[in-house]
Write a protein that holds these residues in place. Structure first.
Motif, PDB file in Angstrom:
ATOM      1  N   ALA A   1       1.054  -1.615  -0.116  1.00  0.00           N
ATOM      2  CA  ALA A   1       0.280  -0.106   0.159  1.00  0.00           C
ATOM      3  C   ALA A   1       1.159   1.518  -0.323  1.00  0.00           C
ATOM      4  O   ALA A   1       0.755   2.631   0.206  1.00  0.00           O
TER       5      ALA A   1
ATOM      6  N   ALA B   1       1.134   0.720  -6.793  1.00  0.00           N
ATOM      7  CA  ALA B   1      -0.036   0.180  -6.247  1.00  0.00           C
ATOM      8  C   ALA B   1      -0.808   0.186  -6.822  1.00  0.00           C
ATOM      9  O   ALA B   1      -1.806   0.442  -7.055  1.00  0.00           O
ATOM     10  N   LYS B   2      -0.889   2.021  -6.162  1.00  0.00           N
ATOM     11  CA  LYS B   2      -1.900   2.668  -6.103  1.00  0.00           C
ATOM     12  C   LYS B   2      -2.126   2.906  -7.674  1.00  0.00           C
ATOM     13  O   LYS B   2      -3.755   3.097  -7.775  1.00  0.00           O
TER      14      LYS B   2
ATOM     15  N   ASP C   1      -4.416  -2.339  -6.910  1.00  0.00           N
ATOM     16  CA  ASP C   1      -4.286  -3.320  -6.774  1.00  0.00           C
ATOM     17  C   ASP C   1      -3.066  -2.440  -5.130  1.00  0.00           C
ATOM     18  O   ASP C   1      -1.807  -3.244  -5.193  1.00  0.00           O
ATOM     19  N   THR C   2      -3.382  -2.423  -3.995  1.00  0.00           N
ATOM     20  CA  THR C   2      -2.826  -2.178  -2.661  1.00  0.00           C
ATOM     21  C   THR C   2      -1.931  -3.278  -1.857  1.00  0.00           C
ATOM     22  O   THR C   2      -1.904  -3.211  -1.123  1.00  0.00           O
TER      23      THR C   2
ATOM     24  N   VAL D   1       2.774  -8.802  -4.213  1.00  0.00           N
ATOM     25  CA  VAL D   1       2.437  -7.753  -5.206  1.00  0.00           C
ATOM     26  C   VAL D   1       2.335  -7.449  -6.169  1.00  0.00           C
ATOM     27  O   VAL D   1       2.417  -8.609  -7.454  1.00  0.00           O
TER      28      VAL D   1
END
Length: 449
Positions: free
Chosen positions: A369, A374-375, A379-380, A402
């Protein structure tokens, strides 16, 4: 009986690459493949590429039928390309059929056209791969509702209720994929924990994310029998409390591992030794117990990855045309990836393994996160964990759960092989936004254990 310089049994990654190499050196090669639907090997036809294609299609909300059609077009193209890659060589003969050993250096080929051919090979390379391992469960054999990973990717209709037997990596990949296509998926596993070899924090996060996605887990499952009721399979099982449960399924997918494909080779007619699991025993240069007979890829047991088969080719190539310094034992650093969502990728030691071995380590840990990319990817979920030797600052292992983990794990593996201190990754200038730039922050300070 015709004598051939090189006989290769199986069209997989290592075998086909070796065939091309030998042919271009002017040597005669016979390639024996049991099916014209397996040119190129398992990876392009029934494993890596088609399965990952379907996983991506499912994540992009493609209909199951369209995804299967697209996958079939892709595999047909790859199969044709691989066949032509060898068949176009003047020094290579491709024969469709099943090879049986008749002595240490002779084989009989039962061709798909019904004829029998006999060959003697100065060198023989066994590259027959692996096949699904089927558990001994009452009602499982010859059951029309039961499929393996191969049949799972060739269904014409999406199963509404899917039960997967086996909660390992293959089972989880298929569970995630079929759930995204719209199936109701239940995983049955005889163990008390899913992913028991993973670090607990990683395993718990994976299971929670898959559960949130709609996948059901039945652990400690003892399957008593499988029967049929109308147009569904009926699975009767108990848990460790002996509580009986009945499940109904349109399809039952067996994902309990794969075993070396040696049964059809009739190795009892040669002096080629196998272990208790049927895997061909090899030395550090992939030699079998018979001189001038090698084993390549999954058939020799161990890690079942196409890139291992390719590296097997490199070892044999180095022996035949190099200085013979490459060894199987050189492969201590091998990255792996599991294509769930987000992907799980690993190399080297996990924290659980380091503790078991008494290995001192610095632990670097970071939530996905905290990564800007990822943001961006929306999908964090996930976590990055890296273990470092405090005495040398060298990386001992990494677990990356991740988005894009399957890509950046190779950077960690390269650093480990090249013995690059973790600070180099910490201070590297990365493009932005990327997942790899997380290493800037990940390696700032170790966490307290």
């Amino acid at each position: 009986m015709k004598t051939i310089k090189n006989i290769i049994i199986g069209f997989g990654k290592g075998g086909k690459t070796l065939a091309k190499f030998l042919a271009q050196r002017g040597e005669q090669v016979l390639m024996v493949e049991k099916s014209n639907q397996m040119y190129g090997g398992a990876c392009i036809n029934i494993a890596c590429l088609p399965s990952k294609r379907l996983i991506i299609e499912a994540a992009h909300n493609t209909s199951f039928e369209d995804a299967i059609d697209g996958k079939n077009v892709m595999t047909a193209q790859l199969r044709k390309k691989n066949y032509e890659m060898l068949a176009s060589e003047d020094n290579i003969t491709v024969v469709d059929g099943v090879a049986h050993f008749t002595s240490n250096h002779t084989i009989e080929v039962q061709t798909t056209s019904g004829s029998t051919l006999d060959y003697k090979g100065e060198r023989i390379f066994i590259n027959t791969g692996a096949k699904p391992q089927i558990p001994d469960i009452t009602g499982l054999k010859n059951n029309p509702f039961v499929i393996t990973s191969t049949e799972a990717m060739n269904q014409s209709k999406l199963p509404r209720e899917l039960v997967i037997i086996g909660g390992g990596y293959i089972g989880l990949e298929f569970a995630n994929m079929f759930t995204n296509f719209g199936s109701h998926v239940t995983i049955l596993d005889r163990h008390e924990k899913i992913l028991p070899n993973e670090d607990d924090d990683i395993a718990e996060m994976i299971i929670q994310n898959l559960t949130d996605n709609g996948i059901k887990f039945e652990v400690g499952a003892n399957i008593k029998q499988i029967s049929r009721q109308d147009e569904q399979a009926v699975i009767t099982l108990t848990n460790n409390n002996q509580h009986e449960t009945t499940l109904f399924a349109d399809k039952i997918l067996i994902a309990t591992g794969r075993q070396p494909e040696t049964a059809s080779l009739d190795l009892q007619n040669a002096d080629i030794k196998v272990d208790n699991h049927g895997a061909i025993i090899v030395d550090d240069h992939l030699h079998t117990s018979v001189p001038n007979v090698w084993a390549i890829g999954d058939v020799k047991g161990g890690s079942q990855f196409t890139y291992i088969s390719l590296d097997d080719f490199r070892i044999i190539k180095d022996e035949l045309a190099g200085n013979g310094t490459r060894h199987v034992s050189d492969r201590s650093i091998v990255p792996t990836s599991v294509f769930i969502e987000p992907p799980l990728a690993q190399v080297g030691l996990t924290e659980k393994e380091a503790q078991k071995q008494g290995q001192d380590y610095l632990l670097f840990k970071m939530s996905a996160a905290a990564i800007p990319k990822a943001k961006v990817l929306k999908d964090t979920r996930g976590m990055l964990k890296v273990l470092v030797d405090p005495a040398t600052n060298l990386i001992l292992g990494a677990t990356l759960y991740v988005q894009e983990a399957q890509e950046i794990i190779n950077m960690i593996a390269l650093a480990m092989r090249a013995k690059i201190p973790y600070q180099v990754l910490r201070d590297q200038i990365y493009t932005h936004p990327t997942i790899s730039e997380a290493f800037n922050d990940l390696f700032k300070e170790p966490v307290k254990k």
